[in-house]
Scaffold this motif. Structure first.
Motif, PDB file in Angstrom:
ATOM      1  N   UNK A   1     -69.621  61.804  89.314  1.00 28.38           N
ATOM      2  CA  UNK A   1     -68.370  62.582  89.262  1.00 28.38           C
ATOM      3  C   UNK A   1     -67.254  61.810  88.552  1.00 28.38           C
TER       4      UNK A   1
ATOM      5  N   UNK B   1     -72.240  59.052  82.691  1.00 27.14           N
ATOM      6  CA  UNK B   1     -73.522  58.921  83.412  1.00 27.14           C
ATOM      7  C   UNK B   1     -73.789  60.127  84.303  1.00 27.14           C
ATOM      8  N   UNK B   2     -73.722  61.308  83.694  1.00 25.16           N
ATOM      9  CA  UNK B   2     -73.871  62.544  84.473  1.00 25.16           C
ATOM     10  C   UNK B   2     -75.243  62.648  85.126  1.00 25.16           C
ATOM     11  N   UNK B   3     -76.222  61.963  84.525  1.00 16.65           N
ATOM     12  CA  UNK B   3     -77.575  61.983  85.095  1.00 16.65           C
ATOM     13  C   UNK B   3     -77.549  61.471  86.529  1.00 16.65           C
ATOM     14  N   UNK B   4     -76.565  60.589  86.852  1.00 18.53           N
ATOM     15  CA  UNK B   4     -76.553  59.932  88.155  1.00 18.53           C
ATOM     16  C   UNK B   4     -75.447  60.441  89.067  1.00 18.53           C
ATOM     17  N   UNK B   5     -74.767  61.497  88.658  1.00 19.76           N
ATOM     18  CA  UNK B   5     -73.894  62.247  89.567  1.00 19.76           C
ATOM     19  C   UNK B   5     -72.733  61.425  90.121  1.00 19.76           C
TER      20      UNK B   5
ATOM     21  N   UNK C   1     -68.135  69.166  88.365  1.00 21.05           N
ATOM     22  CA  UNK C   1     -68.375  68.633  87.021  1.00 21.05           C
ATOM     23  C   UNK C   1     -69.855  68.633  86.663  1.00 21.05           C
ATOM     24  N   UNK C   2     -70.711  68.582  87.685  1.00 19.66           N
ATOM     25  CA  UNK C   2     -72.156  68.627  87.434  1.00 19.66           C
ATOM     26  C   UNK C   2     -72.620  69.972  86.913  1.00 19.66           C
TER      27      UNK C   2
ATOM     28  N   UNK D   1     -79.271  69.445  92.049  1.00 14.44           N
ATOM     29  CA  UNK D   1     -78.640  69.150  93.338  1.00 14.44           C
ATOM     30  C   UNK D   1     -77.757  70.303  93.789  1.00 14.44           C
TER      31      UNK D   1
ATOM     32  N   UNK E   1     -75.738  74.371  89.298  1.00 12.45           N
ATOM     33  CA  UNK E   1     -76.040  73.546  88.123  1.00 12.45           C
ATOM     34  C   UNK E   1     -77.324  74.008  87.445  1.00 12.45           C
TER      35      UNK E   1
ATOM     36  N   UNK F   1     -83.567  52.945  90.181  1.00 12.95           N
ATOM     37  CA  UNK F   1     -82.848  54.117  90.699  1.00 12.95           C
ATOM     38  C   UNK F   1     -83.552  55.432  90.387  1.00 12.95           C
TER      39      UNK F   1
ATOM     40  N   UNK G   1     -83.537  65.890  84.368  1.00 11.38           N
ATOM     41  CA  UNK G   1     -82.167  65.580  84.785  1.00 11.38           C
ATOM     42  C   UNK G   1     -82.195  65.035  86.206  1.00 11.38           C
ATOM     43  N   UNK G   2     -81.412  64.004  86.432  1.00 14.95           N
ATOM     44  CA  UNK G   2     -81.392  63.381  87.752  1.00 14.95           C
ATOM     45  C   UNK G   2     -80.523  64.094  88.758  1.00 14.95           C
ATOM     46  N   UNK G   3     -79.637  64.970  88.287  1.00 17.40           N
ATOM     47  CA  UNK G   3     -78.671  65.574  89.209  1.00 17.40           C
ATOM     48  C   UNK G   3     -78.495  67.081  89.029  1.00 17.40           C
TER      49      UNK G   3
END
Lengths: 527, 527
Positions: free
Chosen positions: A439, A433-437, A332-333, B330, B334, B360, B325-327
């Motif tokens: 899922x 909250x996709x910024x924080x992964x 999803x990321x 990763x 992506x 965070x 972007x935070x994720x």
């Protein structure tokens, strides 16, 4: 076989009360009523000499309560011109024609748009937020599409088989090309001028070809399936329909818009793999969209599909992004940045196919394809199906190419997924909250879906991203086996408390057990 | 402390041969030579009454061999006007001023642009393909950036410490705000009109504030570091510099463009988190880019940085995408869609920070930050560093806020990564067959990088995506420990043969051993 006009006109139309007028009938015999979002057709006798496709222009101006729409007509052969209108509002509509030909000019009439029958929810539009789809009457529409490029161009019996298959399948959208890309019964949208593959006249359509195609659109409509009509593709090197001159492209776009646009289940896909159509630049595609918009007063959905280079789906004429990618729906990321880029709904219309081919693009297992659907769903997008399972190894004769029967293992699981998607709140599943992964997909503080893909967890920490100032409802949880299609509710509720600045947890029930199998999901619903 | 003009003018400029003229000196005393891409400054005496920032316009037209550039001047206080020009080409440049004030109008002169000193590679531009960076003299530039928002606004000693840190660090770009966002020594870009936080006059700049800032730019240039100058940000609620009227924004953009634009190491970042600046719409930002382009004849790089909503980086005035972007870094899968969205280079300028904070966004381990850099690299993008390690828990006083010392464990590993990146062929590392999820970056048939992130593989199948018609060189392989900074070459070469339609393999050496540790990579180089 020659597809007869009578066959189509004689059949029960999706329009319900408003049956189409036989070709020879005068205006006086037009129906007095048409259901809202149904199809009202005016048939007029006019000239058949010269090249009516180029020489004759006819438009009907429809008016009702201050609304006014210019509906272009089209030539259907044998001296017959048709104007097709689908009223978006209830009430009396009057119309008057304008034409450069006296016989078609100044004709008038009226029709009453009445409350539609059950099952007619109107065309699909974008939701207010732009990321989801909804019928005109407010009924949610969650695309679970498939592709069978040239199914509409096959024999009557093959088409009937496809429709029987679709009736039992979960798919509510099908991508289908106007121009053939695999062996087909119907191969000639244009009048032929000789025996060679390129002996055809781009200025003269063969009405029977388009009559056959719109019959397929209509029969899809009866099943509640959207027809995602692909106008151009790069695959017909032999006849070269993608290599017409700009004026011929424009005439063709106007013709299909006038013929098909009043069917409420039509979507426009400008091209398949636009970026490998030889001889057309992005500026050419942009220009074709302008032509389409001008030719389509019904304002159907518009997209374009790529191979390598993403089209700029922020362009205002694009209603939703149609994306092809073999790996972008494996997480999803990877999915949700596509929404952020387009700032509108995303359908991954092509993500490689379930198949038994030795081609790498046609050898997914059912499990692999269903996994892609789930990641796409949790990422806030929609995903499309395709199948290339054959006995003879010829992908052209698969479901993907010609329709027919489905043999894969994914469709029942996609029906199951569809029910899960339909259980989500309006307007649809968004990434959380996709910024924080996390899922997580769903709707914050109300409804969450967590998917685990091919991993095999035996437990999951029940943690949600929520701040102290945000709602803290209790949740109940379902454990979902997406492959075996089971939903196991966990007893009781989870009473969530703030754990730190960012997250909530039920300190008495911080973890749930999972069965250590792949393709599991968890659904949390606020109670 | 009051930052004196003499301090700056008296120091050795990055321009080398062309020392700046003291304020009182007449045109006649201008240097006759300036190195290519150096800084040539004309200082002129003019009026100091009224509001010179609004009332006086002065432009110098520079001409050389048919080239012609209009270089806007700026008011530096005390009746002194300056025009700064950085010649992009060698040879004689003549100039003539135009002004609405007689004292500044019709002044003329000339300067010879000479071969630059070693170390002056010219400004950074985009490569021809648009996905990478290169100095004007052809020297590759691979951004490995950091952020220290308000370092330039700190005390002399703190700034000196920051520069000492940077001299020993791998970073060749630093993101820095013109307006303060954390406690700073310099807080007033505009003339103050009273004691309250909002008592300042947006129509009158304080030249000393900008003189201090450009001194920092110059000293970064001496270290070969690009200054990514952030023009607006949403964080100064107290003084409200992001809430000026459009005319004040425009004046400010023109002023900094005229003052800073001739420094060859300047990049423009229109905003940090543009999408949470209150009161400005996307149309406002678009308009500010037009103002910037018109005000910046040196045509420095331009980007804009977001929090939630990606700016449409396909817009033609954007030279490269600056992404937060935070994720998204990763996983290379992506990363590379961002290139496809922008169709140009992508720098993930903010990916959360290495830190010891309880926030965070500021608590990554060094390992986690370095992992993000590697995924970004393999995905064909660039990544930026930031550090929030404090004893007192106040992020504002960290490297991120004020500069100073670096305490994290990531910088040496980023220096190591930088050497790996610099070992790649021109123009830079591209994603390889991302549609098929190989997790490979590099340059096809020449140079590949495979990264394993946090997984701990003990072996890797040496398989490359290559078709029969494509080149089949032999490869040698290095096993890279990205955290412990070791490169272990594997003996001998891998003689690759076609395995099927899509892939090649050395049948005698199909697999290599890996040490079962995290953060490993493999590099394949054609021999």
């Amino acid at each position: 076989m020659e597809f007869s006009r009578r066959t189509m006109l004689g059949s029960t139309l999706v329009t319900g009360a408003a049956a189409l007028v036989p070709a020879a009938t005068a205006v006086a015999a037009l129906p007095r009523r048409v259901e809202r979002w149904g199809l009202y057709e005016i048939a007029l006798d006019g000239p058949s000499s010269g090249n009516p496709f180029d020489d004759v222009r006819v438009v009907a101006t429809f008016e009702s309560s201050g609304k006014r729409l210019e509906i272009p007509g089209f030539y259907d052969g044998d001296g017959i011109y048709r104007i097709r209108f689908s009223p978006g509002e209830l009430g009396r509509w009057t119309w008057r024609t304008t034409s450069n030909v006296a016989a078609l000019d100044g004709r008038t009439g009226s029709v009453e748009s009445i409350v539609p029958r059950a099952g007619n929810h109107g065309p699909v539009r974008m939701t207010r937020d732009g990321y989801h789809f909804v019928h005109a009457d407010g009924t949610p529409y969650r695309p679970v599409g498939t592709t069978a490029y040239s199914w509409a161009l096959q024999s009557e019996s093959r088409c009937a088989e496809t429709l029987t298959t679709l009736k039992a399948a979960p798919f509510n959208k099908i991508r289908m090309c106007v121009f053939p890309n695999v062996p087909s019964v119907a191969t000639d949208p244009f009048v032929r001028t000789g025996g060679g593959p390129k002996d055809w006249d781009a200025t003269r359509f063969d009405p029977a070809y388009f009559r056959r195609f719109e019959d397929r659109i209509r029969r899809l409509g009866e099943l509640g399936i959207e027809a995602d009509v692909i106008l151009f593709h790069p695959y017909d090197k032999t006849r070269g329909y993608s290599g017409m001159r700009p004026a011929d492209d424009a005439r063709y776009v106007r013709y299909v818009a006038a013929r098909f646009g009043a069917f409420r289940n039509v979507w426009w896909a400008m091209a398949n793999e636009y970026d490998i159509v030889e001889g057309k630049t992005v500026a050419d595609w942009d220009a074709l969209f302008q032509i389409l918009i001008a030719a389509d007063p019904h304002d159907r959905l518009r997209s374009i599909h790529q191979l390598h280079v993403y089209y700029d789906n922020r362009k205002p004429w694009i209603t939703h992004a149609s994306i092809q990618h073999g790996a972008a729906v494996l997480d999803d990321g990877r999915v949700h940045p596509h929404r952020n880029f387009a700032q509108k709904a995303v359908i991954f219309d092509e993500v490689i196919y379930e198949g038994n081919s030795d081609k790498r693009w046609a050898k997914l297992t059912g499990e692999q394809l269903v996994e892609r659907f789930w990641w796409g769903t949790v990422g806030g997008a929609y995903v499309g199906h395709g199948e290339v399972i054959t006995d003879n190894g010829d992908p052209d004769r698969s479901w993907l190419g010609q329709g027919g029967r489905l043999r894969g293992t994914s469709p029942p699981r996609l029906a199951f997924l569809k029910r899960i998607i339909e259980s989500a709140p309006q307007p649809g599943i968004d990434p959380i909250q996709q910024f924080w992964d996390y899922h997580l997909g769903g709707h914050e503080f109300t409804w969450y879906l967590r998917y685990f893909g091919g991993t095999t967890p035996t437990r999951w920490d029940v943690v949600l991203p929520t701040r102290a100032t945000e709602p803290h409802p209790d949740y109940r949880i379902d454990v979902i086996d997406t492959w075996n299609m089971t939903i196991a509710p966990i007893d009781g509720v989870f009473r969530m408390h703030q754990r730190d600045e960012y997250e909530i947890i039920d300190l008495k029930r911080p973890v749930i057990d999972l069965p250590g199998k792949p393709y599991m999901a968890v659904r949390l619903i606020a109670v």
